[in-house]
Design a protein around this motif. Structure first.
Motif, mmCIF file in Angstrom:
data_model
loop_
_atom_site.group_PDB
_atom_site.id
_atom_site.type_symbol
_atom_site.label_atom_id
_atom_site.label_comp_id
_atom_site.label_asym_id
_atom_site.label_seq_id
_atom_site.Cartn_x
_atom_site.Cartn_y
_atom_site.Cartn_z
ATOM 1 N N GLU A 182 -1.374 -4.975 2.946
ATOM 2 C CA GLU A 182 -0.449 -4.952 3.966
ATOM 3 C C GLU A 182 0.754 -5.438 4.101
ATOM 4 O O GLU A 182 -0.398 -7.034 4.016
ATOM 5 N N SER A 183 1.984 -5.405 4.589
ATOM 6 C CA SER A 183 2.988 -6.920 4.797
ATOM 7 C C SER A 183 2.473 -7.921 5.952
ATOM 8 O O SER A 183 1.168 -7.656 6.709
ATOM 9 N N ARG A 195 -0.034 -9.784 11.895
ATOM 10 C CA ARG A 195 -0.613 -10.228 10.744
ATOM 11 C C ARG A 195 -0.205 -10.491 9.726
ATOM 12 O O ARG A 195 1.003 -10.366 9.194
ATOM 13 N N PRO A 245 3.674 4.785 8.129
ATOM 14 C CA PRO A 245 2.525 4.278 8.042
ATOM 15 C C PRO A 245 1.373 4.104 7.194
ATOM 16 O O PRO A 245 2.636 4.198 5.924
ATOM 17 N N SER A 246 1.194 3.442 7.282
ATOM 18 C CA SER A 246 0.274 3.328 5.580
ATOM 19 C C SER A 246 -0.755 4.592 5.560
ATOM 20 O O SER A 246 -0.433 5.907 6.525
ATOM 21 N N HIS A 274 10.930 1.588 6.404
ATOM 22 C CA HIS A 274 11.513 0.859 5.587
ATOM 23 C C HIS A 274 12.575 1.064 4.812
ATOM 24 O O HIS A 274 13.630 2.444 5.291
ATOM 25 N N GLY A 309 2.538 4.084 0.952
ATOM 26 C CA GLY A 309 3.550 5.021 2.174
ATOM 27 C C GLY A 309 3.026 6.483 2.934
ATOM 28 O O GLY A 309 3.205 6.942 2.131
ATOM 29 N N GLN A 312 8.428 1.336 22.573
ATOM 30 C CA GLN A 312 9.042 0.052 22.211
ATOM 31 C C GLN A 312 10.470 -0.322 22.079
ATOM 32 O O GLN A 312 10.669 0.390 21.738
ATOM 33 N N VAL A 330 11.582 -2.980 17.255
ATOM 34 C CA VAL A 330 11.323 -2.398 15.908
ATOM 35 C C VAL A 330 10.593 -3.196 14.702
ATOM 36 O O VAL A 330 11.651 -4.132 14.455
ATOM 37 N N ARG A 369 -0.210 -4.037 20.347
ATOM 38 C CA ARG A 369 0.041 -2.655 20.312
ATOM 39 C C ARG A 369 0.489 -2.639 18.298
ATOM 40 O O ARG A 369 0.378 -1.767 17.536
ATOM 41 N N VAL A 370 -0.346 -4.037 18.102
ATOM 42 C CA VAL A 370 -0.087 -4.008 16.145
ATOM 43 C C VAL A 370 -1.577 -2.910 15.622
ATOM 44 O O VAL A 370 -2.498 -3.781 16.199
ATOM 45 N N SER A 371 -1.294 -2.071 15.328
ATOM 46 C CA SER A 371 -2.296 -1.665 15.374
ATOM 47 C C SER A 371 -3.875 -2.025 14.949
ATOM 48 O O SER A 371 -5.061 -1.729 14.584
ATOM 49 N N ARG A 385 -3.376 9.685 14.283
ATOM 50 C CA ARG A 385 -3.158 7.932 14.556
ATOM 51 C C ARG A 385 -2.633 8.530 16.529
ATOM 52 O O ARG A 385 -1.627 9.515 17.079
ATOM 53 N N PRO A 419 3.401 2.119 16.971
ATOM 54 C CA PRO A 419 4.690 1.775 15.894
ATOM 55 C C PRO A 419 4.254 2.458 14.665
ATOM 56 O O PRO A 419 3.812 1.018 13.505
ATOM 57 N N LEU A 420 5.550 2.580 14.548
ATOM 58 C CA LEU A 420 6.129 2.537 12.712
ATOM 59 C C LEU A 420 6.944 1.713 12.168
ATOM 60 O O LEU A 420 7.640 1.479 12.725
ATOM 61 N N VAL A 473 1.012 -1.275 -0.195
ATOM 62 C CA VAL A 473 0.011 0.015 0.510
ATOM 63 C C VAL A 473 0.733 1.368 0.089
ATOM 64 O O VAL A 473 1.989 1.016 0.341
HETATM 65 O O1 TXA Z 1 2.791 -2.933 3.732
HETATM 66 C C1 TXA Z 1 3.176 -2.526 5.402
HETATM 67 O O2 TXA Z 1 3.789 -2.782 6.231
HETATM 68 C C2 TXA Z 1 2.784 -0.507 5.127
HETATM 69 C C3 TXA Z 1 3.912 -0.090 4.125
HETATM 70 C C4 TXA Z 1 2.952 1.567 3.802
HETATM 71 O O3 TXA Z 1 5.102 -0.697 4.414
HETATM 72 N N1 TXA Z 1 2.999 -0.354 5.701
HETATM 73 C C5 TXA Z 1 1.332 -0.444 7.088
HETATM 74 O O4 TXA Z 1 1.990 0.381 8.183
HETATM 75 O O5 TXA Z 1 0.980 -1.224 7.547
HETATM 76 P P1 TXA Z 1 1.350 0.952 9.510
HETATM 77 O O6 TXA Z 1 1.444 1.510 10.362
HETATM 78 O O7 TXA Z 1 -0.638 1.219 8.600
HETATM 79 O O8 TXA Z 1 1.025 -0.765 10.063
HETATM 80 C C6 TXA Z 1 2.132 -1.254 10.482
HETATM 81 C C7 TXA Z 1 1.792 -2.246 11.798
HETATM 82 C C8 TXA Z 1 0.675 -1.096 12.527
HETATM 83 O O9 TXA Z 1 -0.141 -1.998 13.139
HETATM 84 C C9 TXA Z 1 1.769 -1.458 13.819
HETATM 85 O O10 TXA Z 1 1.170 -1.012 15.057
HETATM 86 C C10 TXA Z 1 2.711 -2.580 14.072
HETATM 87 O O11 TXA Z 1 2.554 -2.640 12.479
HETATM 88 N N2 TXA Z 1 4.062 -2.509 14.031
HETATM 89 C C11 TXA Z 1 5.372 -2.238 13.767
HETATM 90 N N3 TXA Z 1 6.330 -2.042 15.222
HETATM 91 C C12 TXA Z 1 6.049 -2.706 15.507
HETATM 92 C C13 TXA Z 1 6.033 -2.788 16.553
HETATM 93 N N4 TXA Z 1 8.142 -3.251 16.933
HETATM 94 N N5 TXA Z 1 5.700 -4.378 17.248
HETATM 95 C C14 TXA Z 1 4.733 -4.364 17.360
HETATM 96 N N6 TXA Z 1 3.431 -4.009 16.076
HETATM 97 C C15 TXA Z 1 4.622 -3.522 15.972
#
Ligand code: TXA
Ligand code: MG
Length: 341
Positions: free
Chosen positions: A182-183, A197, A144-145, A67, A38, A115, A118, A225-227, A58, A63-64, A36
């Protein structure tokens, strides 16, 4: 690593240079990845990262993902990297896989919500990789997305523009995302590897590369913590409901009788019944999970803005290859579940 730069036009390369310059001075830039779009900022720039949280609305404790441009840089941003993480990185990067690892001292608190871990990935998109390259090896992009918190992720530059245009410094257009979901997020705890996820890379692909069983723990405490693990997420504004194949048109007709308009989104080859009146619009998505996943968000974005009262989705097949799709649809329908129709 191959950057595929040759495939990018001079115009695109110029835009990437501009984007990198903006990011170096604290700008926030939306950029394409294979999953998606970012909303990116320099990991080490506190002000820029704060802007990302503000723009997305957010909560600060979510957390973000960081990349990076190549696997070799993993060592600068993470430490105590388990063997299985290296195996997965070597096999799937660049690609739709995020590894949750112990952070190095270069990762600031404000990126990880305090946390000590990362999330890191190398995106498989020539524009994203060229942007990282232009920023330089000592930089990484926290992103993030590029959607408002809780909403559907963008899979095109137009989606980002519609939601965030005025609030961000630049949108790099890299076309429609090829994966569209998403990944996959993977965590490590001693000998246990967990999928936090589900996403572009399947649980079975991870298991076969590691040659061991992987735990699926989307809703356990470790994923709090994974939103994306909150029940209500990835949601359109129009109420979205899931129905099994045999009930979906019946429901649409019932709504139509009450003069309510619905868009019916299916994947199976069920025959179209008589659709009386103009209250029902039928959309058929591909019946393969990869192509369904690629088109899902774009379809939801499109019909969310088309003045329907309901989005009725056919329940996906209960197969491992549909897991990420089922996960997103359940979350998209969650906040609307209490409304009866
Ligand atoms: O495909 C993807 O992952 C996209 C593209 C832009 O790379 N990014 C994405 O980011 O979906 P976001 O922020 O929408 O979702 C990332 C998820 C969030 O739910 C966040 O809480 C989790 O990853 N996350 C990030 N760092 C973390 C950590 N240290 N521990 C647990 N969850 C984490
Ligand atoms: Mg998101």
């Amino acid at each position: 690593m191959m950057l595929d730069k040759d495939k990018l036009s001079q115009e695109k390369l110029d835009q990437i240079i501009t984007a990198a310059r903006l990011m170096k001075t604290g700008g926030v830039v939306a950029f394409p990845t294979e999953t998606v779009y970012g909303l990116g900022a320099d990991v080490t720039n506190a002000t820029a990262i704060r802007k990302v949280y503000e723009i997305k609305q957010r909560p600060a404790n979510h957390p973000l993902i960081v990349h990076i441009g190549e696997i070799a840089l993993l060592k600068s941003w993470a430490q105590a990297i388990p063997e299985s993480a290296w195996i997965l990185a070597n096999h799937f990067w660049p690609g739709p896989l995020t590894l949750i690892l112990k952070r190095s001292q270069h990762i600031p608190d404000y990126v990880t919500g305090g946390q000590d871990t990362v999330g890191i990935r190398v995106p498989a998109h020539s524009v994203a990789l060229a942007l990282l390259h232009a920023l330089g090896p000592d930089k990484a992009i926290a992103a993030p997305s590029a959607n408002l918190y809780g909403k559907i992720s963008p899979t095109s530059a137009a989606h980002v523009r519609a939601a965030l245009d005025k609030k961000i410094d630049m949108i790099l257009d890299g076309g429609a995302c090829t994966i569209g979901l998403e990944s996959t997020i993977v965590g490590f705890n001693r000998d246990t590897v967990s999928v936090l996820r589900p996403g572009g890379i399947s649980v079975s692909a991870i298991e076969s590369v590691l040659n061991k069983t992987v735990v699926l723990c989307q809703n356990t405490k470790s994923a709090t913590r994974v939103s994306g693990s909150l029940p209500a997420h990835y949601a359109p504004t129009t109420p979205l409901r899931l129905y099994p194949t045999e009930m979906i048109f019946q429901t649409a007709r019932r709504l139509s009788a009450r003069n309510l308009r619905s868009v019916v989104i299916t994947w199976s080859d069920i025959d179209l019944p008589e659709l009386n009146g103009s209250n029902i619009h039928h959309v058929r998505l591909p019946n393969k999970p990869t192509s369904y996943g690629k088109h899902l968000y774009a379809t939801l974005h499109q019909y969310d803005h088309a003045a329907f009262d309901y989005i009725l989705m056919e329940t996906p097949p209960e197969l491992p290859s549909w897991l990420a799709i089922t996960d997103r649809l359940q979350r998209a329908s969650f906040s609307h579940i209490s409304s009866t129709i």
